[in-house]
Design a protein around this motif. Structure first.
Motif, PDB file in Angstrom:
ATOM      1  N   TRP A   1       7.642  -6.711 -10.857  1.00 44.51           N
ATOM      2  CA  TRP A   1       7.742  -5.459 -10.131  1.00 44.51           C
ATOM      3  C   TRP A   1       6.766  -5.490  -8.971  1.00 44.51           C
ATOM      4  O   TRP A   1       5.630  -5.930  -9.105  1.00 44.51           O
ATOM      5  N   ILE A   2       7.233  -5.007  -7.840  1.00 43.04           N
ATOM      6  CA  ILE A   2       6.386  -4.915  -6.658  1.00 43.04           C
ATOM      7  C   ILE A   2       6.498  -3.493  -6.141  1.00 43.04           C
ATOM      8  O   ILE A   2       7.593  -2.946  -6.028  1.00 43.04           O
ATOM      9  N   GLY A   3       5.359  -2.898  -5.841  1.00 45.31           N
ATOM     10  CA  GLY A   3       5.350  -1.561  -5.252  1.00 45.31           C
ATOM     11  C   GLY A   3       5.029  -1.666  -3.771  1.00 45.31           C
ATOM     12  O   GLY A   3       4.119  -2.388  -3.384  1.00 45.31           O
ATOM     13  N   ILE A   4       5.793  -0.962  -2.950  1.00 39.53           N
ATOM     14  CA  ILE A   4       5.600  -0.988  -1.503  1.00 39.53           C
ATOM     15  C   ILE A   4       5.060   0.362  -1.052  1.00 39.53           C
ATOM     16  O   ILE A   4       5.699   1.393  -1.264  1.00 39.53           O
ATOM     17  N   LEU A   5       3.886   0.345  -0.442  1.00 33.34           N
ATOM     18  CA  LEU A   5       3.281   1.578   0.065  1.00 33.34           C
ATOM     19  C   LEU A   5       3.645   1.845   1.522  1.00 33.34           C
ATOM     20  O   LEU A   5       3.679   2.996   1.961  1.00 33.34           O
ATOM     21  N   GLN A   6       3.883   0.796   2.288  1.00 33.71           N
ATOM     22  CA  GLN A   6       4.199   0.951   3.712  1.00 33.71           C
ATOM     23  C   GLN A   6       5.521   0.236   3.989  1.00 33.71           C
ATOM     24  O   GLN A   6       5.558  -0.904   4.450  1.00 33.71           O
TER      25      GLN A   6
END
Length: 185
Positions: free
Chosen positions: A138-143
């Motif tokens: 899982w990868i979370g993208i903030l921008q």
């Protein structure tokens, strides 16, 4: 002819390095002694003089080898020993390769691999060794906009996922804990 299963020692390095010049002819680092020492020289009290490489050897030389890097993993609330096996070869065309694998499995219940060769998967299947071929990540993208630009993301579906991730992560209250859902393995 008598074969012996044993840990690699300093005395084994010259013939092992000679084998590596053939087996890993396209990998120059595997042919350098300092790399072998860095990657495989053991550090535990019981094996300080040895290397984390199991050998099957006979009077005529080394028949098989299997290097490994000891590690630990967190599983069901406990820290368990495991290892990353690497650089496995059988040069004699017999069962010596399975012998070093079996010896390694006496010490470690869990073997971690990244990128198994099809032959290795076939061997493990025949030996009824369970193999987890895919591991979810899982990868979370903030921008999202910057990620799309940096990685040249043009697909509408991929861009939608980036912005969903951004929205979800930004909706969390400040200081919220991020955790993984436990999945049965």
């Amino acid at each position: 002819m008598t074969e012996v299963v044993r840990r690699c020692t300093e005395m084994d390095l010259p013939p092992l390095m000679e084998l590596f010049r053939t087996v890993y002819r396209y990998n120059p680092r595997m042919q350098e002694r300092d790399y072998l020492q860095w990657q495989f020289q053991a550090g535990s009290a019981g094996h300080k003089a040895d290397y984390n490489i199991w050998l099957v050897a006979g009077e005529d030389g080394i028949h098989s080898f299997l290097g490994f890097v000891p590690a630990e993993m967190y599983y069901q609330g406990r820290i368990l020993p495991c290892c990353w096996p690497q650089n496995w070869a059988c040069l004699s065309g017999d069962y010596a390769g399975l012998t070093v694998l079996s010896r390694l499995m006496e010490d470690y219940d869990s073997l971690l691999y990244a990128g198994l060769a099809p032959d290795t998967v076939a061997i493990f299947n025949r030996m009824q060794i369970p193999v987890l071929l895919e591991m979810p990540r899982w990868i979370g993208i903030l921008q999202a906009e910057q990620a799309a630009r940096i990685f040249s993301v043009e697909s509408a579906e991929d861009r939608r996922r980036l912005f969903e991730s951004q929205a979800h992560l930004r909706s969390l209250p400040a200081g919220a804990e991020i955790h993984a859902e436990r999945a049965a393995i």
